[in-house]
Design an enzyme around this catalytic site. Structure first.
Site, PDB file in Angstrom:
ATOM      1  CE  LYS A 191      -2.619  -3.459   0.923  1.00  0.00           C
ATOM      2  NZ  LYS A 191      -3.862  -4.015   0.552  1.00  0.00           N
TER       3      LYS A 191
HETATM    4  C1  PLP Z   1      -4.348  -5.275   1.413  1.00  0.00           C
HETATM    5  C2  PLP Z   1      -5.766  -5.299   1.648  1.00  0.00           C
HETATM    6  C3  PLP Z   1      -6.306  -5.789   2.849  1.00  0.00           C
HETATM    7  C4  PLP Z   1      -5.481  -6.452   3.899  1.00  0.00           C
HETATM    8  O1  PLP Z   1      -4.569  -5.590   4.522  1.00  0.00           O
HETATM    9  P1  PLP Z   1      -3.563  -6.177   5.619  1.00  0.00           P
HETATM   10  O2  PLP Z   1      -3.026  -4.933   6.276  1.00  0.00           O
HETATM   11  O3  PLP Z   1      -2.525  -6.950   4.876  1.00  0.00           O
HETATM   12  O4  PLP Z   1      -4.347  -7.009   6.549  1.00  0.00           O
HETATM   13  C5  PLP Z   1      -7.671  -5.710   3.030  1.00  0.00           C
HETATM   14  N1  PLP Z   1      -8.477  -5.176   2.090  1.00  0.00           N
HETATM   15  C6  PLP Z   1      -7.999  -4.716   0.924  1.00  0.00           C
HETATM   16  C7  PLP Z   1      -8.938  -4.114  -0.075  1.00  0.00           C
HETATM   17  C8  PLP Z   1      -6.632  -4.775   0.655  1.00  0.00           C
HETATM   18  O5  PLP Z   1      -6.167  -4.325  -0.521  1.00  0.00           O
END
Ligand code: PLP
Length: 379
Positions: A176
């Site tokens: 992210k």
């Molecule tokens: C990456 C992602 C998650 C999970 O995030 P984590 O911090 O790895 O638990 C959940 N929802 C979406 C839409 C994502 O892209």
């Protein structure tokens, strides 16, 4: 994706180690305040991940077994998993074929008598059109939770995404825009939900470990309900505070790179890149492109052509309903044609802060060459 980390993050972590307090403590508290303020949310509760933030969101929203939660299948699987953690049934809704996000119409088609909550996603950083979904759900007493895992820096009607939801979950995974290695945050407009989530993420202790540490004769704590260890550490929060300061620059560069891709690929027939919707601006967390005729090959063919040019791209967003974890489970009855089309026909091009114009030109040239070479091969 490549995270953008540097000397400031190293210095921040060093300072935490030298302080002697490495678990959840004062830096987590500072990060929560700073992040919530940046996202225009009244309260922020740091968590170990977005997945655990979604889990807590469903608990404080009083979702439990017997309830339905509408979610897009077109998302990272954690979105669908969260309702199952509280014993609820994820019911899949389709998405809009242009934005890849659920809409009031696709959510409406998935509502049941038992729908307690809806999880909307800012997929790939594209802001979801939240207002019509809340207009549908609020009068029915259905809680709308925003999964803004990909959304930091995206805007909806001039405000940060998530600011208009009562509960929003964020991710700081390296995939992210902002990263703490692993990490997440739950932001909310509800003081009681924030207080409960804050306790639940730390074993539901009535007095936090850092508050007890701050007194010579520590007050005895109670365990008010069955909680979890979903804590972030001060090591991670120190990185997060630096990263948060970088967010405007990260978004600016990503949007610049996305605009270059869009302009340079505009005349390649059969390619449709993701664009800003009319109601907001995205952070281009994923620069996805839909590959259709007259492009001379399908999505997988395009990925192979890029790989032959030494470029590693990725298939687009997954569809949870096709995974073994959900095949054969009862996840509602809605057909998901747009989800299936997008997941089959999209690919994600390389895009990260440090990507140079020259390297981006290599990707663009490889996409254009794929059109020419494949046409030549087939004639
Ligand atoms: C990456 C992602 C998650 C999970 O995030 P984590 O911090 O790895 O638990 C959940 N929802 C979406 C839409 C994502 O892209």
């Amino acid at each position: 994706m490549v995270p953008w980390l540097g000397a400031e993050e190293i210095a921040a972590v060093t300072e935490v180690i030298e302080s002697g307090w490495v678990a959840q403590g004062p830096r987590v508290a500072r990060f929560e305040t700073a992040f919530a303020e940046a996202m225009e949310a009244p309260f922020g509760v740091a968590t170990s991940s977005c997945t655990t933030a979604l889990h807590l969101a469903l608990i404080v929203a009083d979702v439990h077994s017997g309830d339905d939660v509408v979610v897009p299948s077109f998302s990272f699987i954690a979105t669908a998993n969260a309702p199952t953690y509280v014993g609820a049934r994820p019911v899949f809704a389709d998405v809009d074929p242009t934005t890849g996000n659920v809409t009031a119409e696709t959510v409406r088609a998935a509502l049941t008598e038992r729908t307690r909550a809806v999880i909307v996603v800012d997929q790939g950083g594209v802001p979801v059109d939240l207002d019509p979904i809340r207009a549908l759900c609020d009068p029915r007493g259905i809680v709308v939770i925003e999964d803004a895992a990909c959304g930091a820096g995206s805007r909806y009607h001039g405000r940060p995404v998530g600011a208009g939801a009562v509960l929003t979950a964020w991710s700081f995974h390296p995939r992210k825009l902002l990263t703490t290695g692993e990490g997440g945050m739950l932001t909310t407009s509800d003081a009681e939900w924030a207080a409960r989530a804050r306790r639940l993420r730390e074993h539901a202790m009535s007095v936090s470990a850092s508050d007890r540490q701050a007194s010579l004769l520590a007050p005895a704590e109670d365990y008010t309900e069955i909680g979890f260890n979903f804590r972030l550490t001060d090591l991670q929060a120190a990185i997060g505070l630096v990263q948060l300061g970088r967010l405007p620059e990260i978004v600016r560069r990503r949007r610049e790179l996305a605009a270059r891709y869009t302009a340079e690929l505009a005349d390649v027939p059969g390619l449709r890149p993701v664009v800003d919707p009319t109601w907001g601006t995205g952070n281009f967390q994923s620069f996805w492109v839909e590959v259709t005729a007259p492009f001379p090959t399908d999505r997988d063919g395009a990925l192979h052509a890029l790989a032959r040019a030494g470029i590693s791209a990725r298939r687009g967003i997954m569809a949870a309903h096709r995974q073994p974890a959900y095949r054969g489970r009862d996840t509602g009855t809605v057909l998901l044609p747009h989800t299936e089309r997008l997941t089959d026909k999209t690919l994600i091009l390389p895009l990260y802060h440090q990507l140079s114009d020259d390297d981006q030109d290599r990707v663009i040239d490889a996409m254009r060459a794929a059109t020419r070479d494949l046409v030549t091969e087939s004639t």
